[in-house]
Write a protein that holds these residues in place. Structure first.
Motif, PDB file in Angstrom:
ATOM      1  N   MET A 304      16.030  59.473  61.029  1.00  0.00           N
ATOM      2  CA  MET A 304      15.409  58.562  60.076  1.00  0.00           C
ATOM      3  C   MET A 304      15.126  57.214  60.713  1.00  0.00           C
ATOM      4  O   MET A 304      14.144  56.545  60.367  1.00  0.00           O
ATOM      5  CB  MET A 304      16.290  58.413  58.845  1.00  0.00           C
ATOM      6  N   SER A 308      11.444  55.832  60.526  1.00  0.00           N
ATOM      7  CA  SER A 308      11.322  54.669  59.630  1.00  0.00           C
ATOM      8  C   SER A 308      10.265  53.688  60.131  1.00  0.00           C
ATOM      9  O   SER A 308       9.578  53.047  59.322  1.00  0.00           O
ATOM     10  CB  SER A 308      12.682  53.978  59.499  1.00  0.00           C
ATOM     11  N   ALA A 311       7.049  54.957  59.035  1.00  0.00           N
ATOM     12  CA  ALA A 311       6.954  54.854  57.576  1.00  0.00           C
ATOM     13  C   ALA A 311       6.596  53.428  57.156  1.00  0.00           C
ATOM     14  O   ALA A 311       5.807  53.225  56.222  1.00  0.00           O
ATOM     15  CB  ALA A 311       8.279  55.289  56.950  1.00  0.00           C
ATOM     16  N   ARG A 316       5.225  53.536  53.483  1.00  0.00           N
ATOM     17  CA  ARG A 316       5.944  54.588  52.762  1.00  0.00           C
ATOM     18  C   ARG A 316       7.356  54.105  52.415  1.00  0.00           C
ATOM     19  O   ARG A 316       8.036  53.512  53.253  1.00  0.00           O
ATOM     20  CB  ARG A 316       6.055  55.861  53.606  1.00  0.00           C
ATOM     21  N   LYS A 317       7.771  54.380  51.198  1.00  0.00           N
ATOM     22  CA  LYS A 317       9.151  54.114  50.815  1.00  0.00           C
ATOM     23  C   LYS A 317       9.997  55.334  51.164  1.00  0.00           C
ATOM     24  O   LYS A 317       9.569  56.467  51.000  1.00  0.00           O
ATOM     25  CB  LYS A 317       9.249  53.826  49.318  1.00  0.00           C
ATOM     26  N   TRP A 318      11.189  55.103  51.617  1.00  0.00           N
ATOM     27  CA  TRP A 318      12.059  56.223  52.017  1.00  0.00           C
ATOM     28  C   TRP A 318      13.514  55.863  51.715  1.00  0.00           C
ATOM     29  O   TRP A 318      13.863  54.698  51.566  1.00  0.00           O
ATOM     30  CB  TRP A 318      11.889  56.540  53.503  1.00  0.00           C
ATOM     31  N   ARG A 319      14.314  56.871  51.625  1.00  0.00           N
ATOM     32  CA  ARG A 319      15.741  56.650  51.411  1.00  0.00           C
ATOM     33  C   ARG A 319      16.521  57.809  52.038  1.00  0.00           C
ATOM     34  O   ARG A 319      15.995  58.907  52.242  1.00  0.00           O
ATOM     35  CB  ARG A 319      16.064  56.548  49.931  1.00  0.00           C
ATOM     36  N   LEU A 344       9.858  66.308  58.550  1.00  0.00           N
ATOM     37  CA  LEU A 344       9.338  64.954  58.366  1.00  0.00           C
ATOM     38  C   LEU A 344       7.931  64.828  58.939  1.00  0.00           C
ATOM     39  O   LEU A 344       7.089  64.097  58.397  1.00  0.00           O
ATOM     40  CB  LEU A 344      10.282  63.950  59.013  1.00  0.00           C
ATOM     41  N   ALA A 356       6.058  58.271  49.234  1.00  0.00           N
ATOM     42  CA  ALA A 356       7.491  58.122  49.482  1.00  0.00           C
ATOM     43  C   ALA A 356       8.116  59.466  49.862  1.00  0.00           C
ATOM     44  O   ALA A 356       7.606  60.540  49.527  1.00  0.00           O
ATOM     45  CB  ALA A 356       8.183  57.557  48.242  1.00  0.00           C
ATOM     46  N   PHE A 357       9.247  59.378  50.552  1.00  0.00           N
ATOM     47  CA  PHE A 357       9.983  60.602  50.909  1.00  0.00           C
ATOM     48  C   PHE A 357      11.464  60.263  50.989  1.00  0.00           C
ATOM     49  O   PHE A 357      11.852  59.076  51.041  1.00  0.00           O
ATOM     50  CB  PHE A 357       9.468  61.186  52.224  1.00  0.00           C
ATOM     51  N   ALA A 358      12.293  61.293  51.022  1.00  0.00           N
ATOM     52  CA  ALA A 358      13.742  61.087  51.030  1.00  0.00           C
ATOM     53  C   ALA A 358      14.412  62.245  51.754  1.00  0.00           C
ATOM     54  O   ALA A 358      13.891  63.369  51.792  1.00  0.00           O
ATOM     55  CB  ALA A 358      14.293  60.975  49.603  1.00  0.00           C
ATOM     56  N   ASP A 374       9.440  64.776  49.060  1.00  0.00           N
ATOM     57  CA  ASP A 374       8.400  63.755  49.112  1.00  0.00           C
ATOM     58  C   ASP A 374       7.751  63.645  47.740  1.00  0.00           C
ATOM     59  O   ASP A 374       7.976  64.472  46.853  1.00  0.00           O
ATOM     60  CB  ASP A 374       7.366  64.079  50.196  1.00  0.00           C
TER      61      ASP A 374
END
Length: 458
Positions: A304, A308, A311, A316-319, A344, A356-358, A374
């Motif tokens: 990540m 990141s 992203a 893009r928002k990610w967590r 990913l 966004a994705f996580a 996502d």
């Protein structure tokens, strides 16, 4: 080997036949001789009673004639008591031989023209010794000998021919498996990987065939693993290629930008070609041994951190959830990293910028689940996507990304599922079994993971 066995068997059988046939032939010859002289002794003994009673010629001639051997018997009576010597029949033996038998008083045989004579002494009433001469022709001495020898020769020849035939069959039984082993080795050396040898024949050759087939299987396995490794390495190039493509897209217009984008596109096509070529055979990789594996949380944080930056460039928002404490899994670090990069990379490749994705990591009692989700448009046909992961892919996709993920899960006894995420798009669930036992989707581990997942979402 076949002719060597035949020659050895021929030599041994010939020696055995000679060792038995020659002495047996001599015994047969001696038996025929003894039989002939035994008959002569009986004829001589038939005249002896008459000689002990009378020495009259007329009476003795009748006795000799009644014996049926008037042409082969002679009687020699010496002169004694004023009587002249009497000789009845044809004399064939020498006079000195007759005198010797009369003097010694013992029967003997002597060789004459055309055969042998038996000289047998008989005591007369006057005290003199008469000699009875019985002629034994050569044909009678050897009667039946040549026939017996011919039979022995035929039996010996039959034994030799039979032993050679048996040795030839045994040689074929030994040579054919060896020839098939040689042919299989040549075929394998020529690149025919399907060459196998029937496991038959003598025990040693059967074991050699088993070892050859096992070796051929190992060669096929190694080649398949090499091809799969090439495909995996090539697919891992897709991650930096994706970054290059996205960066090249942001270069704007101009010859340099166009050349960069064209070069990246060409490189992607070449990598796809390598992947499809290398995936001609499906490998079966070995499961991780005891104590092998990695910290899934550490790998998730590392990957990540890599994605990141890209992203942020695309807004893009990610967590990340569940990666704050160690989570040991029986998967190699490089394999888990490759699987995460593949998923990913698909998110960045198949969703618009700003999506966004996580990544969620759930540690259950007997399994660990990695969720990559996502907020994109989702996958309309998850089953087709999984099928593509087992095949050769479609246009614009090698299908190897999901194949890497699927193999990683199945090596531990787990599986992969595609569904809808809480973000509204696609969710790929990697089920990694901790103890190697296959669990049904409705098992206890799944329920504990679902409870934890709901807690994370809240």
């Amino acid at each position: 080997m076949r002719w060597a066995l035949v020659k050895v068997c021929l030599a041994v059988t010939a020696m055995v036949v000679v060792a038995f046939a020659v002495p047996l032939g001599l015994v047969i010859k001696e038996m025929a001789r003894d039989r002939a002289f035994s008959n002569a002794e009986r004829e001589a003994a038939a005249v002896a009673p008459a000689l002990s009673i009378t020495t009259e010629r007329d009476q003795l001639e009748r006795v000799v004639a009644s014996a049926g051997s008037d042409s082969g018997m002679a009687v020699h009576i010496p002169a004694a008591g004023g009587q002249k010597a009497v000789d009845i029949g044809k004399q064939r033996a020498a006079g000195k031989d007759i005198a010797t038998v009369r003097r010694l008083g013992r029967a003997s045989t002597t060789e004459v023209s055309g055969g042998f004579t038996l000289l047998s002494p008989v005591a007369l009433s006057s005290g003199a010794i008469a000699v009875v001469e019985v002629y034994v022709p050569e044909a009678e001495v050897s009667n039946g000998v040549h026939t017996a020898w011919a039979v022995l020769a035929g039996v010996g020849l039959a034994l030799i021919v039979g032993s050679v035939a048996v040795a030839d069959r045994l040689g074929v039984r030994m040579v054919q498996p060896a020839q098939r082993l040689v042919e299989g080795a040549h075929e394998l050396g020529e690149g025919k990987l399907g060459a196998r040898v029937p496991e038959e024949g003598p025990n040693e050759l059967r074991l050699a065939a088993v070892a050859f087939n096992s070796m051929a299987d190992q060669v096929v396995q190694l080649l398949a693993n090499e091809r799969e490794l090439a495909a995996d390495l090539s697919h891992r190039l897709r991650t930096p290629l994706t970054v290059l493509r996205l960066n090249a897209a942001s270069l704007g217009d101009g010859p340099a930008a166009e050349q960069t984008r064209a070069a990246v596109a060409q490189l992607e096509r070449e990598v796809d070609t390598i992947i499809r070529t290398a995936r001609d055979a499906k490998p079966q990789t070995a499961a991780a041994g005891p104590g092998a594996g990695c910290d899934a949380a550490e790998v998730v944080r590392e990957r990540m951190a890599f994605w990141s930056a890209l992203a942020e460039d695309e807004g893009r928002k990610w967590r990340v959830a569940g990666a704050d404490r160690p989570v040991r899994i029986p998967v190699a670090r490089a394999d888990l990293g490759a699987a995460l990069d593949a998923l990913l990379g698909n998110v960045f490749r198949h969703t618009a910028e700003g999506t966004a994705f996580a990544v969620d990591l759930h540690n259950g009692e007997d399994a660990v689940i990695v969720l990559v989700s996502d907020a994109g448009p989702g996958i309309s046909d998850p089953e087709a996507a999984m099928a593509r992961g087992r095949g050769s892919g479609t246009a614009g996709s090698t299908g190897l990304g999901l194949d890497i993920v699927r193999r990683l899960a199945e090596e531990t006894g787990g599986d992969v599922r595609i569904g809808s995420s809480v973000l509204g798009g696609t969710e790929v669930r990697i089920w990694i079994q901790l103890d190697g036992r296959v669990r049904t989707p409705g098992g206890r581990g799944h329920r504990s993971v679902r409870r934890r997942r709901r807690a994370v979402v809240k």
